[in-house]
Design an enzyme around this catalytic site. Structure first.
Site, PDB file in Angstrom:
ATOM      1  N   ASP A 140       0.781  -1.240   0.000  1.00  0.00           N
ATOM      2  CA  ASP A 140       0.000   0.000   0.000  1.00  0.00           C
ATOM      3  C   ASP A 140       0.818   1.298   0.000  1.00  0.00           C
ATOM      4  OD1 ASP A 140      -1.783  -2.045   0.266  1.00  0.00           O
ATOM      5  OD2 ASP A 140      -3.037  -1.078   1.759  1.00  0.00           O
ATOM      6  N   GLU A 146      -3.539  -7.110  13.459  1.00  0.00           N
ATOM      7  CA  GLU A 146      -3.121  -6.990  12.060  1.00  0.00           C
ATOM      8  C   GLU A 146      -1.621  -6.698  11.947  1.00  0.00           C
ATOM      9  OE1 GLU A 146      -4.485  -4.475   8.061  1.00  0.00           O
ATOM     10  OE2 GLU A 146      -5.223  -3.897  10.052  1.00  0.00           O
TER      11      GLU A 146
END
Length: 773
Positions: free
Chosen positions: A486, A683
């Site tokens: 990302d 995460e």
């Protein structure tokens, strides 16, 4: 919520799930069992238990609602006689569909220990709470997934009627007023409500008409007992933590992490939103292409629904990401392959069955309206020129490694082993599987080469091959979402002449995997072709991406003079050739890469490898998604690569071994510590504090910690080898006249495998070391 998830789970047997609902002072346990038999999947049951928490009030009133629905062709009806006061005893439903055949579904009353709220208001006379309340609705198929909203809509009508009847000042207590209607009727959606005072228990049981006998509460009790033992035995057999994580305090953690990974496997069905415009801007060939592609996406001229399609997948997080992610999947399946290879290969095949005629697979599978309801609209559209890291090929490498591993001959006490390991116990099954899938694998591989190519010739780049260079499509100024990394810093501004280190590394791994697959199934000509591509990629990684100045691998771009230059942002990108196993033990670049990894001012932290170097001006800036945090998927690749190097003779073998042991320990201890503190897997993890952050209950690739725990403790292993070899040598000296032998001549008498007590294989170097000792 003080934590929730599977404590133990096996997809073929069932398991136990616990929800610690601190806000409602209640711990809920669901014990799920599967009982095979018949032609329609057999029977199943769920035992639901509620236990008041320590801080619960003396009379804890809990309302529990179960619902069942039938979509499409088929029927599901309540078979109890309608009763305006509710249903006494077991609620029974009868159903039928093409896939399930005839079946019955029962919701039991539960044991005599169940207590219900007493009558405290005159409304109790018309709706006693010691019975089950059942409401049947007829709902459009497209709306069944909105059962929660439909429930509240239905319940609001009941609440309004109660308030209208009794008034605000004389309203019934909350547990009486917030109830559904007693309305047994024809429908395709049925709600069953039970209200309890204190602890409770009841069973939900589905019995297939083709099963030998229906499921009972007694049969469920026996199955629940056996599942716990079966799960524990299998875990100890295939994923047992190795020292120093073989202590009792890690057991529940390891069981939970793996169970939530495998418990996140689901079946998804529906249509997908795809842009098939093939707009010329999507070629991304012009300077300023990211602005052109943004405009093209806004037009949405050819955005359409495609499908429906089906996908069998392991998801990253049940509550937050309940859908399939392509690059996540390969990481998810690495530990699952150890547990159940047959299941793993079913999931892989499901993904490749999504491929279009060009070889594209959508990187995010948002199938159906329910799935789209959880995704912002701007992220719903999939683009057929967007790629994603081909991590499913890691699974093929694991399969081939297992086919060659000597331990496959070991016997297992698991009665389901012949199913779980059908492709391993009979290699012809694996080869047949690979042959059937091979045309799709080739199509996907060459789609990558065609759509993600990078430009070598236009910029006079000096490289071994003019073809082996790669660039992610789908780039914006701030992101390359298609890379999976990302917001990781990339060359600025974006340029069509960019080359990406991570992508060429993924292509190297993918090509190696294709070569090995071709060799396994006897496609010798293809294997030679892939070997040629592989050689070109490995050579070009050094030629195009190694920076002598920075002593690391870097992305490349084109400067104002149309010359190729490196843009170095030290971090995960810098070590990708190492992560994907493309750096051999004797690589002249390996020392600098290991130094970068081990430097606390660069990637090393007490909690795992940082995604971006601490020395970078971009460290912890902007979104800070891949600009510092510790990610378990990339750290797993690093641990595996370090282990492989620690077992290979080379100038950096000792350094790799030390880093392997330290990184393995740091990762496991931190995830374990945070799991104990918060009761969640996360995460990502903060590189400065170790704290879990972003999405909680992220039990996808963070569960790779279980695989890391099961990897060898090489410190203990090395000591064991030397001890056993020393004993072997002592016995040899006693048995033979060694007076006139040079010490190294003794090696011909020392076996390559040692001691029946160890069963370990040893290298020539280790034999020499032990001889000196």
């Amino acid at each position: 919520m003080a934590g929730y998830g599977w404590d133990e789970y096996d997809v073929r047997l069932g398991g136990r799930q616990t929800i610690h609902d601190a806000g409602n002072f209640l711990d809920i346990t669901t014990e799920f069992v599967k009982i095979p038999g018949g032609q329609h999947g057999g029977n199943w049951g769920v035992r639901t238990k509620g236990t008041p928490r320590e801080d619960a009030p003396e009379h804890l009133i809990s309302s529990v609602i179960f619902y069942a629905a039938m979509e499409g062709f088929g029927s599901l009806q309540v078979s109890n006689e309608a009763d305006d006061l509710g249903i006494q005893g077991t609620v029974k439903m009868e159903g039928s569909s093409n896939e399930l055949g005839d079946f019955t579904l029962e919701v039991t009353e539960g044991p005599e220990s169940n207590v219900h709220p007493p009558a405290m208001h005159k409304s109790y006379a018309s709706k006693p709470l010691d019975r089950s309340i059942v409401a049947s609705l007829q709902v459009e198929d497209a709306n069944i997934w909105q059962a929660k909203a439909l429930l509240f809509q239905h319940m609001k009508t009941e609440v309004d009627e109660m308030i209208s009847l009794y008034g605000q000042e004389n309203a019934p207590p909350p547990w009486q007023i917030f109830t559904i209607a007693n309305n047994v009727a024809e429908g395709n959606l049925h709600f069953v409500q039970k209200v309890f005072d204190g602890a409770f228990e009841f069973d939900i049981m589905l019995s297939s008409g083709s099963a030998p006998e229906p499921v009972t509460s007694g049969a469920m009790s026996e199955a629940i007992k056996s599942i716990t033992k079966s799960f524990s035995d299998r875990f100890s057999s295939v994923l047992a933590p190795k020292a120093p994580f073989d202590k009792s305090q890690y057991k529940a953690f390891a069981h939970s992490m793996f169970s939530n990974l495998i418990g996140g496997i689901g079946y998804f069905y529906g249509d997908a939103v795809v842009d098939r415009s093939y707009a010329p801007e999507y070629e991304e060939e012009n300077e300023g292409f990211w602005e052109e592609t943004a405009e093209a996406r806004q037009r949405q001229g050819a955005v359409r629904l495609e499908g429906p399609a089906e996908l069998y997948t392991s998801i990253p997080s049940r509550p937050f990401f309940p859908r399939g992610f392509l690059w996540d999947e390969g990481f998810h399946l690495i530990p699952v392959a150890d547990w159940d290879m047959d299941l793993t290969l079913d999931i892989v095949r499901s993904w490749f069955n999504l491929m279009d005629e060009d070889g594209w697979i959508g990187r995010e599978q948002i199938l159906g309206q329910e799935a789209r309801s959880k995704v912002p609209q701007e992220f719903q559209v999939q683009y057929p020129h967007y790629a994603n890291p081909p991590t499913l090929f890691l699974v093929f490498e694991a399969l081939i490694d297992k086919l060659k591993a000597p331990e496959m001959s070991k016997k297992s006490s698991d009665p389901l082993e012949s199913i779980r390991s059908a492709h391993l116990q009979n290699p012809e099954n694996a080869k047949t599987y690979l042959r059937k899938l091979y045309p799709l694998l080739k199509r996907h591989y060459f789609w990558f080469r065609k759509t993600q190519w990078g430009d070598v010739k236009s910029y006079d780049r000096d490289a071994f091959s003019t073809k082996e260079a790669y660039r992610w499509r789908g780039r914006s100024q701030a992101h390359i979402l298609t890379s999976g990394l990302d917001d990781y810093p990339r060359p600025q501004p974006p340029h069509p002449g960019e080359l990406h280190t991570d992508l060429i590394s993924w292509m190297g791994m993918m090509t190696r995997s294709m070569r090995r697959i071709a060799e396994t199934i006897g496609e010798t000509d293809d294997a030679k072709e892939f070997q040629g591509y592989e050689t070109g990629i490995v050579r070009n990684i050094d030629d195009l991406h190694w920076s002598k100045k920075e002593q690391t691998y870097c992305d490349a771009t084109v400067d104002d003079y149309e010359e190729s230059v490196h843009v170095c942002h030290k971090g995960y990108i810098s070590i990708f050739p190492f992560l994907t196993g493309l750096l051999p033990a004797d690589s002249p670049r390996l020392g600098a890469i290991l130094d970068l990894i081990s430097d606390p001012e660069e990637l090393w932290s007490p909690y795992g490898l940082r995604s971006l170097s601490k020395s970078s001006p971009n460290y912890m800036t902007g979104e800070n998604y891949w600009r510092s945090p510790v990610w378990m998927n990339i750290n797993y690749l690093a641990v595996k690569a370090l282990y492989d190097l620690s077992q290979a003779v080379g100038p950096h073998q000792k350094q790799a071994g030390k880093l392997y042991s330290s990184l393995r320990t740091n990762l496991v201890e931190n995830v374990f510590r945070e799991w104990e503190r918060t009761k969640f897997a996360w995460e990502q993890y903060n590189p400065e504090t170790g704290e879990g952050q972003r999405t909680q209950h992220f039990t996808g690739w963070t569960s790779l910690v279980v695989k890391i725990m099961a990897m060898p403790d090489i410190n203990a292993r090395t000591a064991l080898k030397h001890q056993a070899l020393a004993l072997d040598l002592e016995l040899l000296i006693e048995d033979y006249d060694t007076t006139n032998l040079h010490p190294l001549e003794l090696l011909e008498f020392v076996p390559s495998s040692i001691g029946p007590s160890t069963g370990l294989q040893v290298t020539q170097e280790e034999r020499i070391i032990s001889l000196h000792l």
